[in-house]
Scaffold this motif. Structure first.
Motif, PDB file in Angstrom:
ATOM      1  N   GLN A   1       0.833  -1.039  -0.010  1.00  0.00           N
ATOM      2  CA  GLN A   1       0.057   0.082  -0.059  1.00  0.00           C
ATOM      3  C   GLN A   1       0.634   1.305   0.163  1.00  0.00           C
ATOM      4  OE1 GLN A   1      -3.524   0.367   2.116  1.00  0.00           O
ATOM      5  NE2 GLN A   1      -3.167  -1.417   3.299  1.00  0.00           N
ATOM      6  N   VAL A   2       1.985   1.246   0.817  1.00  0.00           N
ATOM      7  CA  VAL A   2       2.991   2.423   0.900  1.00  0.00           C
ATOM      8  C   VAL A   2       3.341   2.519  -0.681  1.00  0.00           C
ATOM      9  CG1 VAL A   2       4.941   3.236   1.671  1.00  0.00           C
ATOM     10  CG2 VAL A   2       3.268   2.117   3.309  1.00  0.00           C
ATOM     11  N   TRP A   3       3.908   1.527  -1.210  1.00  0.00           N
ATOM     12  CA  TRP A   3       4.362   1.556  -2.669  1.00  0.00           C
ATOM     13  C   TRP A   3       3.188   2.316  -3.484  1.00  0.00           C
ATOM     14  CZ3 TRP A   3       6.361  -4.023  -2.887  1.00  0.00           C
ATOM     15  CH2 TRP A   3       7.618  -4.313  -2.187  1.00  0.00           C
ATOM     16  N   SER A   4       2.215   1.817  -3.470  1.00  0.00           N
ATOM     17  CA  SER A   4       0.979   2.340  -4.236  1.00  0.00           C
ATOM     18  C   SER A   4       0.935   3.798  -4.056  1.00  0.00           C
ATOM     19  CB  SER A   4      -0.149   1.454  -4.108  1.00  0.00           C
ATOM     20  OG  SER A   4      -1.196   1.855  -5.021  1.00  0.00           O
ATOM     21  N   GLU A   5       0.817   4.168  -2.880  1.00  0.00           N
ATOM     22  CA  GLU A   5       0.461   5.526  -2.381  1.00  0.00           C
ATOM     23  C   GLU A   5       1.649   6.605  -2.632  1.00  0.00           C
ATOM     24  OE1 GLU A   5      -2.591   8.039  -0.417  1.00  0.00           O
ATOM     25  OE2 GLU A   5      -2.435   6.221  -1.169  1.00  0.00           O
ATOM     26  N   SER A   6       2.634   6.185  -2.762  1.00  0.00           N
ATOM     27  CA  SER A   6       3.896   6.778  -3.227  1.00  0.00           C
ATOM     28  C   SER A   6       3.537   7.573  -4.672  1.00  0.00           C
ATOM     29  CB  SER A   6       4.906   6.376  -3.054  1.00  0.00           C
ATOM     30  OG  SER A   6       5.203   5.429  -3.845  1.00  0.00           O
ATOM     31  N   LEU A   7       2.707   6.758  -5.391  1.00  0.00           N
ATOM     32  CA  LEU A   7       2.652   7.317  -6.776  1.00  0.00           C
ATOM     33  C   LEU A   7       1.838   8.467  -6.735  1.00  0.00           C
ATOM     34  CD1 LEU A   7       1.777   4.082  -8.625  1.00  0.00           C
ATOM     35  CD2 LEU A   7       4.095   5.241  -8.400  1.00  0.00           C
ATOM     36  N   ARG A   8       0.965   8.647  -5.487  1.00  0.00           N
ATOM     37  CA  ARG A   8       0.070   9.864  -5.497  1.00  0.00           C
ATOM     38  C   ARG A   8       0.659  10.957  -4.376  1.00  0.00           C
ATOM     39  NH1 ARG A   8      -3.353  11.974  -1.835  1.00  0.00           N
ATOM     40  NH2 ARG A   8      -2.736  10.684  -0.248  1.00  0.00           N
ATOM     41  N   SER A   9       1.401  10.573  -3.674  1.00  0.00           N
ATOM     42  CA  SER A   9       1.895  11.443  -2.698  1.00  0.00           C
ATOM     43  C   SER A   9       3.253  11.773  -2.631  1.00  0.00           C
ATOM     44  CB  SER A   9       1.750  10.838  -1.093  1.00  0.00           C
ATOM     45  OG  SER A   9       2.422  11.520  -0.050  1.00  0.00           O
ATOM     46  N   GLU A  10       3.782  12.821  -2.817  1.00  0.00           N
ATOM     47  CA  GLU A  10       5.280  13.352  -3.010  1.00  0.00           C
ATOM     48  C   GLU A  10       5.765  13.128  -1.533  1.00  0.00           C
ATOM     49  OE1 GLU A  10       5.330  17.476  -4.385  1.00  0.00           O
ATOM     50  OE2 GLU A  10       4.458  17.175  -6.287  1.00  0.00           O
ATOM     51  N   ARG A  11       5.158  13.382  -0.592  1.00  0.00           N
ATOM     52  CA  ARG A  11       5.788  13.001   0.664  1.00  0.00           C
ATOM     53  C   ARG A  11       6.216  11.394   1.073  1.00  0.00           C
ATOM     54  NH1 ARG A  11       3.034  14.664   6.561  1.00  0.00           N
ATOM     55  NH2 ARG A  11       4.531  13.855   7.969  1.00  0.00           N
ATOM     56  N   LEU A  12       5.286  10.781   0.603  1.00  0.00           N
ATOM     57  CA  LEU A  12       5.648   9.396   0.576  1.00  0.00           C
ATOM     58  C   LEU A  12       6.762   8.971  -0.500  1.00  0.00           C
ATOM     59  CD1 LEU A  12       2.356   7.356   1.428  1.00  0.00           C
ATOM     60  CD2 LEU A  12       4.290   7.981   2.893  1.00  0.00           C
ATOM     61  N   ALA A  13       6.542   9.586  -1.697  1.00  0.00           N
ATOM     62  CA  ALA A  13       7.681   9.159  -2.654  1.00  0.00           C
ATOM     63  C   ALA A  13       9.015   9.541  -2.435  1.00  0.00           C
ATOM     64  CB  ALA A  13       7.115  10.079  -3.873  1.00  0.00           C
ATOM     65  N   ALA A  14       9.209  10.697  -1.602  1.00  0.00           N
ATOM     66  CA  ALA A  14      10.425  11.394  -1.131  1.00  0.00           C
ATOM     67  C   ALA A  14      11.061  10.281   0.102  1.00  0.00           C
ATOM     68  CB  ALA A  14      10.277  12.801  -0.535  1.00  0.00           C
ATOM     69  N   THR A  15      10.036   9.872   0.848  1.00  0.00           N
ATOM     70  CA  THR A  15      10.408   8.887   1.943  1.00  0.00           C
ATOM     71  C   THR A  15      10.937   7.605   1.168  1.00  0.00           C
ATOM     72  OG1 THR A  15       8.909   9.736   3.470  1.00  0.00           O
ATOM     73  CG2 THR A  15       9.535   7.495   3.786  1.00  0.00           C
ATOM     74  N   LEU A  16      10.420   7.118   0.339  1.00  0.00           N
ATOM     75  CA  LEU A  16      10.711   5.996  -0.448  1.00  0.00           C
ATOM     76  C   LEU A  16      11.959   5.994  -1.319  1.00  0.00           C
ATOM     77  CD1 LEU A  16       7.489   4.177  -1.762  1.00  0.00           C
ATOM     78  CD2 LEU A  16       8.900   3.818   0.382  1.00  0.00           C
ATOM     79  N   ALA A  17      12.353   7.084  -1.870  1.00  0.00           N
ATOM     80  CA  ALA A  17      13.472   7.627  -2.544  1.00  0.00           C
ATOM     81  C   ALA A  17      14.612   7.513  -1.817  1.00  0.00           C
ATOM     82  CB  ALA A  17      13.069   9.047  -3.412  1.00  0.00           C
ATOM     83  N   GLU A  18      14.420   8.085  -0.670  1.00  0.00           N
ATOM     84  CA  GLU A  18      15.518   8.155   0.228  1.00  0.00           C
ATOM     85  C   GLU A  18      15.969   6.844   0.905  1.00  0.00           C
ATOM     86  OE1 GLU A  18      16.870  10.096   4.666  1.00  0.00           O
ATOM     87  OE2 GLU A  18      14.796  10.668   3.859  1.00  0.00           O
TER      88      GLU A  18
END
Length: 209
Positions: free
Chosen positions: A119-136
């Motif tokens: 779910q986190v992976w999927s949500e990161s496609l919508r949320s810039e905040r989560l995308a940044a967390t995953l990228a780091e």
């Protein structure tokens, strides 16, 4: 007025995160409301909002914990000297989901926790905040595992002329794929992944023309 200890504050925050994680694992991020979380943890709105501004803040905190746990598992697995074979290393990482060592996994079984990660992976496609967390987190994983691949190469275990980062990315993808399968089907433990990798590693490439 009695001063609230930091231990109490930490325990209350943990209580909220664990309850929210159960809600999200059960009903999904978008199927869970703050009222659902309040009911799950048995606290007032004021008590919860003292720690988190809303559902997005809860999701970000849980995502950070889940991804951080896997990152630390990768890093621990890659720091063993001499480095064990890939099947052992990947097995150690995915066992984090089964052994209850991962932050955010409290109260969740392995399949539910894997589903939360997906779910986190999927949500990161919508949320810039989560995308940044995953990228780091991914940058950290890539760096740690690139060092591991370099150690394989230095010890003479890896002969193929392939960039270290490419091999590291494939190792990470193997773990990610297993997590996705576990979330969707829940029919395999880490020993299946370990055995499968061991089987592939046993191939005699000289017989392949």
């Amino acid at each position: 007025m009695a001063r609230v200890s930091q231990e109490h504050l930490d325990a209350r925050r943990r209580q909220i995160l664990d309850g929210a994680a159960r809600c999200f694992a059960r009903d999904g991020f978008h199927g869970t409301s703050m009222q659902d979380v309040l009911k799950e943890v048995g606290l007032s709105a004021g008590a919860v909002y003292r720690y988190f501004s809303g559902k997005e803040d809860l999701i970000a905190a849980i995502a950070g914990e889940a991804v951080g746990s896997l990152r630390r598992a990768f890093e621990r697995a890659s720091q063993v000297t001499p480095p064990p074979a890939p099947d052992v290393l990947i097995g150690r990482v995915v066992r984090t989901l089964f052994d209850g060592d991962a932050d955010g996994a409290r109260g969740l079984d392995s399949r539910a926790f894997a589903g939360l990660i997906v779910q986190v992976w999927s949500e990161s496609l919508r949320s810039e905040r989560l995308a940044a967390t995953l990228a780091e987190a991914y940058r950290g994983l890539s760096a740690a595992w690139s060092e591991l691949v370099w150690a394989y190469r230095e010890s003479g275990l890896l002969a193929a002329d392939v960039p270290d980062a490419h091999v590291a990315r494939t190792l990470i993808a193997t773990a990610q794929g297993f997590i996705a399968q576990l979330a969707m089907f829940g029919d395999a433990g880490p020993e299946v992944l370990e055995n499968g990798l061991r089987g592939l590693m046993s191939m005699d490439l000289q017989k392949i023309s």
